[in-house]
Design a protein around this motif. Structure first.
Motif, short mmCIF file in Angstrom:
data_model
loop_
_atom_site.label_atom_id
_atom_site.label_comp_id
_atom_site.label_asym_id
_atom_site.label_seq_id
_atom_site.Cartn_x
_atom_site.Cartn_y
_atom_site.Cartn_z
N GLN A 111 0.41 -1.25 -0.08
CA GLN A 111 -0.04 0.42 -0.23
C GLN A 111 1.21 1.29 0.35
OE1 GLN A 111 -2.16 -0.07 3.25
NE2 GLN A 111 -0.76 0.86 4.45
N ASP A 112 1.85 1.34 0.93
CA ASP A 112 2.55 2.37 0.67
C ASP A 112 3.37 2.38 -0.72
OD1 ASP A 112 2.47 3.12 2.96
OD2 ASP A 112 4.60 1.86 4.07
N LEU A 113 3.72 1.63 -1.59
CA LEU A 113 4.38 2.21 -3.16
C LEU A 113 3.30 2.50 -3.82
CD1 LEU A 113 6.14 -1.11 -3.75
CD2 LEU A 113 6.95 1.05 -3.26
N ILE A 114 2.19 1.56 -3.63
CA ILE A 114 0.78 2.26 -4.70
C ILE A 114 0.62 3.73 -4.29
CG2 ILE A 114 -1.93 2.50 -4.45
CD1 ILE A 114 -1.44 -0.59 -3.54
N ALA A 115 0.60 4.39 -2.93
CA ALA A 115 0.00 5.33 -2.34
C ALA A 115 0.81 6.29 -2.81
CB ALA A 115 0.36 5.83 -0.43
N GLU A 116 2.81 6.09 -2.67
CA GLU A 116 3.39 6.64 -3.44
C GLU A 116 3.48 7.49 -4.73
OE1 GLU A 116 7.68 5.17 -2.82
OE2 GLU A 116 6.95 5.16 -0.30
N ARG A 141 -17.84 6.33 6.40
CA ARG A 141 -16.86 5.30 5.37
C ARG A 141 -15.79 4.96 6.48
NH1 ARG A 141 -17.08 6.93 -0.55
NH2 ARG A 141 -15.26 5.64 -0.76
N ASP A 142 -15.22 3.74 6.55
CA ASP A 142 -13.93 2.75 7.60
C ASP A 142 -12.97 3.76 6.52
OD1 ASP A 142 -12.03 1.90 9.24
OD2 ASP A 142 -13.36 0.48 8.86
N ILE A 143 -12.58 4.55 6.44
CA ILE A 143 -11.06 4.58 6.11
C ILE A 143 -9.84 4.73 6.97
CG2 ILE A 143 -12.26 5.74 3.61
CD1 ILE A 143 -11.82 8.22 4.64
N SER A 144 -9.12 4.16 6.04
CA SER A 144 -7.46 4.46 6.49
C SER A 144 -6.53 4.90 5.94
CB SER A 144 -6.91 3.32 7.35
OG SER A 144 -7.44 2.41 6.62
N PRO A 145 -5.93 6.52 6.39
CA PRO A 145 -4.68 6.97 6.04
C PRO A 145 -3.81 6.28 5.55
CG PRO A 145 -5.78 8.65 7.55
CD PRO A 145 -6.12 7.42 8.06
N ILE A 146 -2.72 6.18 4.57
CA ILE A 146 -2.24 5.43 4.05
C ILE A 146 -0.63 6.03 4.07
CG2 ILE A 146 -0.99 4.54 2.74
CD1 ILE A 146 -3.01 3.26 1.00
N LEU A 147 -0.49 7.52 3.23
CA LEU A 147 0.17 8.16 3.06
C LEU A 147 -0.68 9.80 2.26
CD1 LEU A 147 3.67 8.80 3.18
CD2 LEU A 147 3.30 8.01 -0.07
N SER A 148 0.49 10.94 3.31
CA SER A 148 0.14 11.87 2.66
C SER A 148 0.93 13.21 2.15
CB SER A 148 -1.17 12.57 4.18
OG SER A 148 0.31 13.81 4.43
#
Ligand SMILES: C[S@@+](CC[C@H](N)C(=O)[O-])C[C@H]1O[C@@H](n2cnc3c(N)ncnc32)[C@H](O)[C@@H]1O
Length: 363
Positions: A111-116, A141-148
């Motif tokens: 998920q970190d690679l996707i977010a980047e 919605r149940d959402i979890s931040p990955i990267l900003s």
């Protein structure tokens, strides 16, 4: 590539709709077609041509130089990409500057690679969040931040709808841009009612969420006598109060406005609210029909009033639903009833999303 075909004069309006929802392919520009109409390039994840959001406008396939556009997945390591080729997300949703993406179990570890990669390619995204579905009675919605982009992991954001800014937080309160055309329909119906009554009207929106239905109504000068809005979700009401206040400040006329954190079915026990309402909005699609009788006491007595509600019902049972609502109205002594129940989109294989519009005079 799929294009939305719009009359030339409406180009700016539709560009705004597409940009707000991140449905526009950026960097390609608008094309003029032979008829003089404009073609707006649509992202793959934009709704299909039969979606009511397009108001019957057509889509056309036109070749464009897409090779110049790089997809976020082009930035992934090729070997890794091929290993999980079928599992990478093919679509995502933009809510303001919050990008929400559903991840298959197989690629969650990346998920970190996707977010980047997404932050690199999708300039309108500030934060990338994983979508874990919708939870609870508040439909949040149940959402979890990955990267900003800037280290700020708040999901508080701003959207622009029908020319108005609305502050929302998809992690705290329900919001969907899918009903924006219905909200425009509210304004048309409200004007009709105000014309009929020959005075400004009182509007109640007891399931208001963050209040997206209100700005267009408030911005219509001379339309509103009072606005009563509310929600049971305290987080939604906080945003609703903020949005309502900024709309009130912008309006150059005075009107009563109040926001309540209350179960809509209890509004009837407040004597300031009973018999107060000319136009009632009922947007609790799974329970709208069940709640109706508790809301009837809010309606003005002796004059024409209007209820606009949205519900999810069995496709087979549309006539039955209409009859049931009519019976409820008659039981409450309503007369001069003009009631329509109209499908506005599919919901599942057997269910549809409908708009209920009921004009009547309560005793
Ligand atoms: C489908 S959402 C609609 C929100 C808003 N009208 C919109 O279009 O974005 C339904 C809203 O009703 C609220 N809600 C659920 N049960 C309620 C109740 N009994 N009384 C008042 N609000 C309720 C939820 O918190 C949610 O914000």
């Amino acid at each position: 590539m799929r294009h939305l075909i719009v009359p030339s004069v409406d180009t700016q309006h539709w560009l705004e709709v597409l940009k707000t929802n991140n449905w526009l392919v950026s960097g390609l520009g608008v094309v003029t077609i032979e008829t003089g109409e404009k073609g707006l390039p649509l992202a793959e994840h934009a709704p299909q041509e039969d979606d009511p959001i397009w108001l019957g406008l057509t889509h056309a396939l036109m070749a464009r130089e897409v090779n110049k556009i790089k997809h976020w997945s082009d930035l992934l390591d090729r070997e890794l990409y091929q290993q999980f080729e079928q599992y990478w997300p093919r679509s995502y949703e933009m809510v303001g500057d919050v990008l929400i993406v559903r991840l298959e179990e197989e690629v969650k570890q990346h998920q970190d690679l996707i977010a980047e990669a997404m932050l690199e390619r999708i300039s309108s995204a500030r934060i990338i969040c994983a979508d874990n579905g919708v939870t609870g009675k508040f439909r949040v919605r149940d959402i979890s931040p990955i990267l900003s982009r800037d280290g700020n992991i708040s999901t508080l954001t701003k959207i622009r709808e029908n020319g108005h800014n609305i502050i929302i937080d998809p992690a705290k309160a329900y919001f969907s841009s899918r009903l924006s055309t219905e909200r425009e329909g509210n304004v048309v119906a409200a004007k009709q009612l105000a014309n009929l009554l020959d005075r400004p009207i009182t509007i109640s929106d007891p399931y208001a969420g963050v209040g997206p239905a209100l700005p267009s109504l408030i911005a219509t000068e001379g339309l509103v006598e009072a606005i009563f809005a509310g929600d049971l979700n305290p987080d939604a009401v906080e945003l609703l109060r903020y949005n309502l206040k900024s709309q009130v400040n912008k309006a150059n006329y005075d009107f009563d406005n109040q926001a309540f954190c209350m179960d809509a079915r209890k509004w009837r026990s407040d004597k300031n609210l009973t018999g107060s309402t000319d136009l009632l909005l009922v947007n609790l699609p799974h329970d709208t029909i069940e709640h109706l009788t508790d809301l009837f006491p809010l309606m003005c007595k002796g004059t024409m009033s209007l209820i606009r509600g949205w519900a999810i019902v069995e496709r087979q049972n549309l006539d039955g639903v209409r009859e049931l609502i009519e019976q409820k109205l008659i039981q409450h002594g309503a007369r001069e009833i003009s009631l329509t129940c109209k499908e506005i989109k599919g919901f599942s294989a057997s269910k549809i999303f409908i708009r209920i519009e009921s004009w009547q005079i309560f005793p």
